[in-house]
Write an enzyme that holds these catalytic residues in place. Structure first.
Site, PDB file in Angstrom:
ATOM      1  N   CYS A  96       0.838  -1.212   0.000  1.00  0.00           N
ATOM      2  CA  CYS A  96       0.000   0.000   0.000  1.00  0.00           C
ATOM      3  C   CYS A  96       0.861   1.245   0.000  1.00  0.00           C
ATOM      4  O   CYS A  96       0.480   2.278  -0.560  1.00  0.00           O
ATOM      5  CB  CYS A  96      -0.892   0.048   1.238  1.00  0.00           C
ATOM      6  SG  CYS A  96      -1.974  -1.357   1.464  1.00  0.00           S
ATOM      7  N   CYS A 127      -5.635   0.553   4.109  1.00  0.00           N
ATOM      8  CA  CYS A 127      -4.778  -0.499   3.578  1.00  0.00           C
ATOM      9  C   CYS A 127      -5.199  -1.861   4.133  1.00  0.00           C
ATOM     10  O   CYS A 127      -5.295  -2.841   3.402  1.00  0.00           O
ATOM     11  CB  CYS A 127      -3.321  -0.197   3.926  1.00  0.00           C
ATOM     12  SG  CYS A 127      -2.173  -1.534   3.513  1.00  0.00           S
ATOM     13  N   CYS A 192      -9.112  25.456  22.327  1.00  0.00           N
ATOM     14  CA  CYS A 192      -7.709  25.021  22.313  1.00  0.00           C
ATOM     15  C   CYS A 192      -6.834  26.254  22.546  1.00  0.00           C
ATOM     16  O   CYS A 192      -5.846  26.210  23.293  1.00  0.00           O
ATOM     17  CB  CYS A 192      -7.343  24.403  20.972  1.00  0.00           C
ATOM     18  SG  CYS A 192      -8.442  23.109  20.375  1.00  0.00           S
ATOM     19  N   CYS A 195      -5.926  27.974  26.169  1.00  0.00           N
ATOM     20  CA  CYS A 195      -4.800  27.477  26.961  1.00  0.00           C
ATOM     21  C   CYS A 195      -3.489  27.500  26.174  1.00  0.00           C
ATOM     22  O   CYS A 195      -2.475  27.962  26.671  1.00  0.00           O
ATOM     23  CB  CYS A 195      -5.074  26.043  27.416  1.00  0.00           C
ATOM     24  SG  CYS A 195      -6.412  25.934  28.618  1.00  0.00           S
ATOM     25  N   HIS A 196      -3.514  26.964  24.953  1.00  0.00           N
ATOM     26  CA  HIS A 196      -2.254  26.668  24.269  1.00  0.00           C
ATOM     27  C   HIS A 196      -1.761  27.792  23.363  1.00  0.00           C
ATOM     28  O   HIS A 196      -0.707  27.690  22.769  1.00  0.00           O
ATOM     29  CB  HIS A 196      -2.385  25.358  23.496  1.00  0.00           C
ATOM     30  CG  HIS A 196      -2.654  24.201  24.398  1.00  0.00           C
ATOM     31  ND1 HIS A 196      -1.692  23.690  25.250  1.00  0.00           N
ATOM     32  CD2 HIS A 196      -3.780  23.483  24.644  1.00  0.00           C
ATOM     33  CE1 HIS A 196      -2.215  22.691  25.949  1.00  0.00           C
ATOM     34  NE2 HIS A 196      -3.475  22.562  25.609  1.00  0.00           N
ATOM     35  N   ARG A 235      -5.374  12.024  22.441  1.00  0.00           N
ATOM     36  CA  ARG A 235      -5.039  13.211  23.233  1.00  0.00           C
ATOM     37  C   ARG A 235      -6.103  14.296  23.062  1.00  0.00           C
ATOM     38  O   ARG A 235      -6.477  14.960  24.019  1.00  0.00           O
ATOM     39  CB  ARG A 235      -3.651  13.742  22.822  1.00  0.00           C
ATOM     40  CG  ARG A 235      -3.120  14.813  23.748  1.00  0.00           C
ATOM     41  CD  ARG A 235      -2.801  14.231  25.120  1.00  0.00           C
ATOM     42  NE  ARG A 235      -2.525  15.255  26.111  1.00  0.00           N
ATOM     43  CZ  ARG A 235      -3.448  15.823  26.874  1.00  0.00           C
ATOM     44  NH1 ARG A 235      -4.722  15.482  26.750  1.00  0.00           N
ATOM     45  NH2 ARG A 235      -3.115  16.729  27.784  1.00  0.00           N
ATOM     46  N   CYS A 239      -8.273  16.027  26.045  1.00  0.00           N
ATOM     47  CA  CYS A 239      -8.348  17.476  26.217  1.00  0.00           C
ATOM     48  C   CYS A 239      -9.808  17.920  26.276  1.00  0.00           C
ATOM     49  O   CYS A 239     -10.195  18.716  27.108  1.00  0.00           O
ATOM     50  CB  CYS A 239      -7.643  18.182  25.057  1.00  0.00           C
ATOM     51  SG  CYS A 239      -6.206  19.116  25.561  1.00  0.00           S
TER      52      CYS A 239
END
Lengths: 278, 123
Positions: A96, A127, A192, A195-196, A235, A239
């Site tokens: 593949c 695949c 998002c 905070c980041h 993740r 969050c």
């Protein structure tokens, strides 16, 4: 100090990190990168793939000690076995992915035929399905082994996400991902960006908030909290739960578009997966 | 009244007030303290107020620093209602706030907010 930070945020927001719909992705990225450069003038660009450890000196010492005997190593080995072991029909992943296993920098990409963002985990399952194998789960389990091997083999490749201009749906997907990033959600009402971006480098209890620049370079990641390696979408899920929002489906449209936007923002950074975090 | 008489009256007044406090304060303080304790518990709890996630508070361990330290609150908020409004919906004062909207999004009940406000206002 607070005033300085506030005016910086205001400046960045006014200067384009709010990212109006008219701004091109490249203008967005320039504003994004400039924001972090202004916020952390002492941090060189090539440090951002190290996440919070680019800005957390104490955490970094522990992390470097952990990286001497990387906890993700056994997963790389088992991923290599998966990569090499033929499917029931005698074919392998290599059939593949002829350029494999070092293919991580090809993802995520816009697939014009499918009309959607295709991520590496999605392509791996395509695949498998094409070869009569059952698809793997997208958050936990063996997909992480395979991803760890591919990530390791892809180390050093530069992120270069493209938003092809011959299909307006690609830009739409990017814009949706961007909107997701800046939209507040959950009972705790954080985006998002809250905070980041806006508060990157500040502490929540003892945790330093990591910059979004470089967030996508090191997956899958061995998290001490998980006691194993997990995917980027796992993740994202965590969050969203933290802010008391209902998580979206791993590899669903929302998270794929978010990955598309976030990875575009990190264009030019080098892949350094798999990663380890506390 | 002569000057010295005034002084005497003043002294007597002060003594009376002090005596009054001695008589009244222990009961009221005990009641006040337990209410403040409840507010403190709510403020420190990770599942409830979790104020320490972002604010330094005297007596709290491992505070964050996203928000300002919670000190001299009566000087910063002479009006208790304004402090309550800030905790209830911080986006009214600042649409870009990173503070949880404790009342508006029902993270805390109205009663819980009152207790937290009393505690925070005592800092």
């Amino acid at each position: 100090m607070n005033k300085v930070i506030k005016s910086l945020v205001a400046l960045a927001l006014a200067g384009g990190v709010t990212m109006t719909a008219q701004a091109s992705p490249e203008q967005d990225r320039a504003a994004f990168v400039k924001y972090y450069k202004d916020r952390f003038p002492e941090v060189p660009m090539e440090e951002y793939p190290n996440g919070v450890y680019a800005i957390d000196k104490v955490g970094r010492e522990n992390w470097e000690a952990i990286e001497e005997f990387p906890p993700y190593e056994p997963f790389i080995d088992s991923g290599q076995e998966m990569w090499e072991k033929p499917f029931a029909n005698g074919k392998t992943y290599k059939d593949c992915f002829p350029d494999g296993p070092a293919i991580a920098a090809k993802y995520p990409h816009w697939d014009k035929k499918k009309g959607m963002v295709v991520t590496l985990p999605l392509a791996l399952n395509e695949c498998r399905k094409a070869n009569g194998e059952k698809p793997l789960k997208y958050k936990k389990g063996p997909i992480n082994d395979l991803l760890a091997y591919i990530a390791y083999e892809s180390r050093g490749q530069k992120i270069d996400v493209k938003i092809p201009e011959d299909d307006p749906r690609a830009l739409e997907a990017y814009e949706k991902g961007k909107k997701f990033y800046f939209t507040r959600r959950g009972q705790l009402n954080f985006s998002c960006a809250s905070c980041h971006l806006q508060n990157a480098g500040m502490r929540v209890r003892t945790e330093i908030l990591s910059p979004s620049l470089g967030h996508v370079t090191h997956w899958p990641t061995y998290r001490s909290k998980w006691g194993t390696v997990g995917t980027l979408h796992r993740r994202f899920t965590g969050c969203n739960k933290n802010i008391r929002a209902k998580p979206f489906k791993a590899q669903g449209e929302q998270y794929r578009n978010l990955e598309y936007f976030l990875t575009y923002m990190s264009n030019g950074l080098k892949l350094n997966g798999p990663g380890s975090r506390k | 009244m002569t000057r010295s008489n005034t002084k005497l009256a003043l002294a007597a007044g002060i003594l009376a007030v002090m005596a009054g406090q001695l008589a009244v304060v222990p009961g009221a303080a005990a009641e006040g303290n337990s209410a403040l304790e409840e507010g403190k518990k709510l403020a420190f709890s990770r599942k409830k107020g979790n104020c320490l996630a972002c604010h330094m508070i005297e007596g709290g361990t491992s505070p964050g620093n996203v928000g300002p330290p919670l000190i001299a609150m009566k000087a910063r908020y002479p009006d208790r209602a304004k402090l309550r409004a800030q905790i209830w919906d911080a986006s009214q004062a600042n649409p870009d706030t990173a503070m949880v909207l404790f009342g508006r999004y029902q993270v805390l009940t109205e009663k819980e907010i009152d207790k937290v406000v009393d505690f925070i206002w005592s800092l």
